[in-house]
Motif scaffolding. Structure first.
Motif, PDB file in Angstrom:
ATOM      1  N   ILE A  45     -19.886  10.714  39.480  1.00 24.98           N
ATOM      2  CA  ILE A  45     -19.979  12.168  39.465  1.00 24.98           C
ATOM      3  C   ILE A  45     -21.411  12.606  39.190  1.00 24.98           C
ATOM      4  O   ILE A  45     -22.044  12.144  38.240  1.00 24.98           O
ATOM      5  CB  ILE A  45     -19.050  12.775  38.380  1.00 24.98           C
TER       6      ILE A  45
ATOM      7  N   LEU B  97     -15.980  13.833  30.566  1.00 18.60           N
ATOM      8  CA  LEU B  97     -16.040  13.830  32.025  1.00 18.60           C
ATOM      9  C   LEU B  97     -17.025  12.815  32.599  1.00 18.60           C
ATOM     10  O   LEU B  97     -17.016  12.560  33.800  1.00 18.60           O
ATOM     11  CB  LEU B  97     -16.436  15.222  32.538  1.00 18.60           C
TER      12      LEU B  97
ATOM     13  N   VAL C 146     -18.466  20.949  44.670  1.00 17.47           N
ATOM     14  CA  VAL C 146     -19.054  21.207  43.361  1.00 17.47           C
ATOM     15  C   VAL C 146     -18.074  22.068  42.566  1.00 17.47           C
ATOM     16  O   VAL C 146     -17.601  23.101  43.054  1.00 17.47           O
ATOM     17  CB  VAL C 146     -20.427  21.913  43.463  1.00 17.47           C
ATOM     18  N   PHE C 147     -17.774  21.607  41.363  1.00 12.38           N
ATOM     19  CA  PHE C 147     -16.931  22.370  40.441  1.00 12.38           C
ATOM     20  C   PHE C 147     -17.800  22.863  39.289  1.00 12.38           C
ATOM     21  O   PHE C 147     -18.569  22.093  38.711  1.00 12.38           O
ATOM     22  CB  PHE C 147     -15.803  21.506  39.878  1.00 12.38           C
TER      23      PHE C 147
ATOM     24  N   GLU D  43     -17.492  24.411  35.585  1.00 13.66           N
ATOM     25  CA  GLU D  43     -16.612  24.704  34.453  1.00 13.66           C
ATOM     26  C   GLU D  43     -17.376  25.598  33.478  1.00 13.66           C
ATOM     27  O   GLU D  43     -18.314  25.154  32.816  1.00 13.66           O
ATOM     28  CB  GLU D  43     -16.171  23.423  33.747  1.00 13.66           C
TER      29      GLU D  43
ATOM     30  N   LEU E 140     -10.744  15.298  39.316  1.00 14.91           N
ATOM     31  CA  LEU E 140     -11.752  14.293  39.644  1.00 14.91           C
ATOM     32  C   LEU E 140     -11.143  12.904  39.811  1.00 14.91           C
ATOM     33  O   LEU E 140     -11.606  12.100  40.627  1.00 14.91           O
ATOM     34  CB  LEU E 140     -12.829  14.268  38.565  1.00 14.91           C
TER      35      LEU E 140
ATOM     36  N   THR F 273     -11.275  21.417  30.950  1.00 17.04           N
ATOM     37  CA  THR F 273     -11.776  20.044  31.068  1.00 17.04           C
ATOM     38  C   THR F 273     -10.653  19.090  31.462  1.00 17.04           C
ATOM     39  O   THR F 273     -10.849  18.179  32.277  1.00 17.04           O
ATOM     40  CB  THR F 273     -12.427  19.591  29.747  1.00 17.04           C
TER      41      THR F 273
ATOM     42  N   MET G 220     -23.628  15.212  37.591  1.00 13.90           N
ATOM     43  CA  MET G 220     -23.289  16.167  36.535  1.00 13.90           C
ATOM     44  C   MET G 220     -24.526  16.825  35.949  1.00 13.90           C
ATOM     45  O   MET G 220     -25.542  16.175  35.699  1.00 13.90           O
ATOM     46  CB  MET G 220     -22.503  15.460  35.433  1.00 13.90           C
TER      47      MET G 220
ATOM     48  N   GLN H 167     -21.249  21.783  34.006  1.00  8.25           N
ATOM     49  CA  GLN H 167     -20.413  22.096  32.853  1.00  8.25           C
ATOM     50  C   GLN H 167     -21.196  22.920  31.840  1.00  8.25           C
ATOM     51  O   GLN H 167     -22.347  22.620  31.526  1.00  8.25           O
ATOM     52  CB  GLN H 167     -19.887  20.824  32.192  1.00  8.25           C
TER      53      GLN H 167
ATOM     54  N   LEU I  78      -9.907  19.659  35.140  1.00  9.71           N
ATOM     55  CA  LEU I  78     -11.015  19.159  35.951  1.00  9.71           C
ATOM     56  C   LEU I  78     -11.000  17.638  35.993  1.00  9.71           C
ATOM     57  O   LEU I  78     -11.199  17.030  37.053  1.00  9.71           O
ATOM     58  CB  LEU I  78     -12.335  19.682  35.399  1.00  9.71           C
ATOM     59  N   ARG I  79     -10.756  17.020  34.858  1.00 13.95           N
ATOM     60  CA  ARG I  79     -10.690  15.553  34.823  1.00 13.95           C
ATOM     61  C   ARG I  79      -9.571  15.053  35.741  1.00 13.95           C
ATOM     62  O   ARG I  79      -9.735  14.070  36.465  1.00 13.95           O
ATOM     63  CB  ARG I  79     -10.458  15.077  33.389  1.00 13.95           C
TER      64      ARG I  79
ATOM     65  N   VAL J  20     -20.483  18.301  39.270  1.00 15.26           N
ATOM     66  CA  VAL J  20     -19.904  19.138  38.218  1.00 15.26           C
ATOM     67  C   VAL J  20     -21.030  19.796  37.435  1.00 15.26           C
ATOM     68  O   VAL J  20     -21.979  19.126  37.015  1.00 15.26           O
ATOM     69  CB  VAL J  20     -19.029  18.307  37.251  1.00 15.26           C
TER      70      VAL J  20
END
Length: 310
Positions: free
Chosen positions: A55, A50, A89-90, A92, A25, A18, A57, A37, A21-22, A35
């Motif tokens: 974003i 996040l 696109v991520f 996590e 971003l 996290t 999400m 998650q 990733l933060r 994202v």
């Protein structure tokens, strides 16, 4: 239309997914990013960290996205993201996520959203501070490294050069082909954006070890009021041997709201915005027996009313 660049972030509990990733971003202003998650428990702690209006999400909780219990939901989430006009696109995954079957999930996504994604690789974060102690705890760590295209050693600022080399040697035993980079203070070298990570594939697709049967038990605690820092510390120290991870938010006397993060013997606190109530999430090493240990430790160290949830 350009394909969406898709990255998976894996890594065992507390590796810093996290945080990394933060950081990524924060440096993508003006870029359309999504994202997905994933958390093991039903309460999302990291999702609040996040949350950002810029974003897109989706949170998938109560299991691993690579397990049959959430796999269809994961494909559906990727399909939804494909319709939002995003550039990146991520994903996590949870700390226990075993991405051995990632290719099957990508194939299913291709059926639902043809030509939408350019899968750029799986990035595995390795906690330099705790890795050598964790490696025997779970086959998941081995699988995460076997199936990654880039390994990022996190928390290198907290350990010496000798330990960093030991961790690198162990990573090389598991995956001899993936590049290895280092991360200090939650920062990450962004040169991976320009790399063809898919050149660094070591293991073939296989069945994931994630299942509803072997999913670690998770519990949460709700507390209203304030607590002395010393009492919170004593409580966390008491249950430390029985948990993989503790994270959440707590209101501390004289200090206000703090984010709490416990991995191994390391306990971290950071100022955080006010919350409706204090909450902690526990990931158990000892199954349902952790309920008894939490209740006893809390009574001994704190002695105030709280609510424990499964």
């Amino acid at each position: 239309m350009s394909k969406i660049k898709l990255y998976f972030l894996t890594g065992f509990l507390g590796a810093g997914k996290t945080t990394i990733l933060r950081n990524l971003l924060e440096n993508m202003e003006g870029t359309k990013v999504g994202v997905i998650q994933n958390e093991l428990g039903k309460i999302s702690i990291d999702g609040t960290v996040l949350q950002n209006n810029d974003i897109q999400m989706i949170e998938l909780n109560r299991g691993s996205i690579f397990c049959s219990c959430l796999r269809l939901s994961f494909v559906d989430a990727l399909t939804q993201m494909a319709q939002k006009g995003l550039e990146y696109v991520f994903v996590e995954s949870s700390g226990f996520g075993d991405p051995s079957n990632a290719e099957e999930i990508l194939a299913a996504t291709e059926v639902m959203a043809p030509g939408a994604y350019d899968f750029r690789g799986c990035i595995c974060l390795v906690d330099c501070y705790n890795f050598l102690d964790q490696i025997g705890d779970s086959e998941t760590i081995d699988r995460q490294l076997k199936h990654c295209n880039l390994a990022v050693l996190t928390k290198v600022d907290l350990v010496g050069s000798e330990q960093i080399e030991q961790v690198k040697d162990k990573v090389r035993e598991i995956n001899p082909v993936c590049p290895i980079t280092e991360s200090a203070n939650g920062n990450i070298d962004r040169s991976f954006y320009d790399m063809d990570l898919m050149l660094y594939k070591w293991a073939e697709c296989e069945d994931t070890t994630n299942s509803s049967k072997n999913k670690p038990k998770t519990f949460s605690m709700d507390f209203t009021g304030e607590i002395q820092k010393e009492k919170l510390e004593a409580f966390l120290a008491k249950i430390e041997p029985d948990v993989f991870r503790v994270k959440g938010f707590f209101k501390v006397e004289k200090e206000g709201w703090e984010k709490v993060d416990v991995v191994g013997k390391k306990r971290d606190y950071a100022p955080y915005e006010p919350q409706p109530k204090s909450q902690l999430v526990f990931i158990s090493k000892i199954g349902i027996a952790l309920i008894r240990e939490i209740a006893a430790a809390w009574e001994e160290c704190v002695g105030l009313p709280m609510k424990l949830n499964n």
